[in-house]
Motif scaffolding. Structure first.
Motif, PDB file in Angstrom:
ATOM      1  N   GLY A  31      59.325 107.337  87.049  1.00 33.33           N
ATOM      2  CA  GLY A  31      60.292 106.287  87.299  1.00 33.33           C
ATOM      3  C   GLY A  31      59.715 105.159  88.106  1.00 33.33           C
ATOM      4  N   ASN A  32      60.497 104.117  88.260  1.00 37.20           N
ATOM      5  CA  ASN A  32      60.073 102.967  89.046  1.00 37.20           C
ATOM      6  C   ASN A  32      61.259 102.352  89.779  1.00 37.20           C
ATOM      7  OD1 ASN A  32      61.227 101.959  86.707  1.00 37.20           O
ATOM      8  ND2 ASN A  32      59.909 100.169  86.625  1.00 37.20           N
ATOM      9  N   VAL A  33      62.004 103.183  90.448  1.00 35.10           N
ATOM     10  CA  VAL A  33      63.165 102.716  91.203  1.00 35.10           C
ATOM     11  C   VAL A  33      62.679 101.866  92.377  1.00 35.10           C
ATOM     12  CG1 VAL A  33      65.160 103.430  92.547  1.00 35.10           C
ATOM     13  CG2 VAL A  33      64.469 104.759  90.541  1.00 35.10           C
ATOM     14  N   ASN A  34      63.050 100.590  92.384  1.00 32.90           N
ATOM     15  CA  ASN A  34      62.704  99.663  93.464  1.00 32.90           C
ATOM     16  C   ASN A  34      61.208  99.602  93.768  1.00 32.90           C
ATOM     17  OD1 ASN A  34      65.411  99.000  93.866  1.00 32.90           O
ATOM     18  ND2 ASN A  34      65.691 100.728  95.245  1.00 32.90           N
ATOM     19  N   GLY A  35      60.378  99.638  92.769  1.00 34.29           N
ATOM     20  CA  GLY A  35      58.948  99.545  93.025  1.00 34.29           C
ATOM     21  C   GLY A  35      58.126  99.836  91.791  1.00 34.29           C
ATOM     22  N   PRO A  36      56.843 100.080  91.996  1.00 34.00           N
ATOM     23  CA  PRO A  36      55.959 100.335  90.859  1.00 34.00           C
ATOM     24  C   PRO A  36      56.242 101.683  90.198  1.00 34.00           C
ATOM     25  CG  PRO A  36      54.792 100.693  92.905  1.00 34.00           C
ATOM     26  CD  PRO A  36      56.142 100.131  93.263  1.00 34.00           C
ATOM     27  N   ARG A  37      55.837 101.815  88.946  1.00 35.73           N
ATOM     28  CA  ARG A  37      56.007 103.082  88.240  1.00 35.73           C
ATOM     29  C   ARG A  37      55.216 104.179  88.944  1.00 35.73           C
ATOM     30  NH1 ARG A  37      55.263 100.171  82.809  1.00 35.73           N
ATOM     31  NH2 ARG A  37      57.415  99.723  82.300  1.00 35.73           N
ATOM     32  N   ILE A  38      55.863 105.307  89.124  1.00 41.90           N
ATOM     33  CA  ILE A  38      55.241 106.469  89.749  1.00 41.90           C
ATOM     34  C   ILE A  38      55.011 107.513  88.659  1.00 41.90           C
ATOM     35  CG2 ILE A  38      55.495 108.273  91.508  1.00 41.90           C
ATOM     36  CD1 ILE A  38      55.301 105.415  92.634  1.00 41.90           C
ATOM     37  N   TYR A  39      53.834 108.142  88.705  1.00 38.69           N
ATOM     38  CA  TYR A  39      53.468 109.128  87.700  1.00 38.69           C
ATOM     39  C   TYR A  39      53.199 110.475  88.339  1.00 38.69           C
ATOM     40  CZ  TYR A  39      52.769 105.137  84.618  1.00 38.69           C
ATOM     41  OH  TYR A  39      52.957 103.997  83.867  1.00 38.69           O
TER      42      TYR A  39
END
Length: 146
Positions: free
Chosen positions: A10-18
């Protein structure tokens, strides 16, 4: 060699997290090829990793607050990298001031090798191990060193 499984979290309020092989907290460094920034232990620590076909190189390892150092935060972060890349050769170059830490990481199986067996210049001018003497005292903040 097992397959590396990458999942977008996801990328809630920021960069995509993996998530890589079940270890969450990675984000792509868009300015550098094959570079991930591991923020899974943030805000205490983070690092960069460069992935190759058969190896992972660790860079920019930091535990931010000096009071958090020697509390196993760095060890846990490097163990996370090993879990994310279990079958890759994980290696570092190191300055003399952090060589002891990296030697422990090799002993514990968290990384495979330290690639420079020679003195590596330390860019931290506050480091008393690599820069023990400053004739003028400038470029050293003694309040930061504990």
């Amino acid at each position: 060699m097992t397959e590396i499984k990458i999942k977008k979290c996801g990328n809630v309020n920021g960069p995509r997290i993996y998530s890589i092989n079940g270890v969450s907290g990675f984000r792509v460094h868009h300015a550098k090829n094959n570079c991930w920034i591991y923020n899974g232990r943030s805000p205490i620590s983070n690092c960069w990793i460069f992935t190759g076909k058969n190896s992972v190189e660790i860079h920019n390892v930091i535990v931010y607050d000096s009071r958090d150092r020697n509390q196993s935060y760095g060890t846990k972060m490097i163990a996370d990298i090993r879990r994310a890349f279990p079958n890759k050769h994980i290696w570092v170059n190191t300055a003399e001031c952090s060589r002891g830490f990296w030697e422990k990481m090799v002993e514990r199986g968290h990384i495979d090798s330290i690639e420079n067996q020679y003195y590596w210049p330390c860019m931290d001018t506050n480091c008393r191990i690599c820069h023990p003497i400053r004739a003028t005292g400038k470029r050293r903040n003694d309040e930061v060193i504990r």
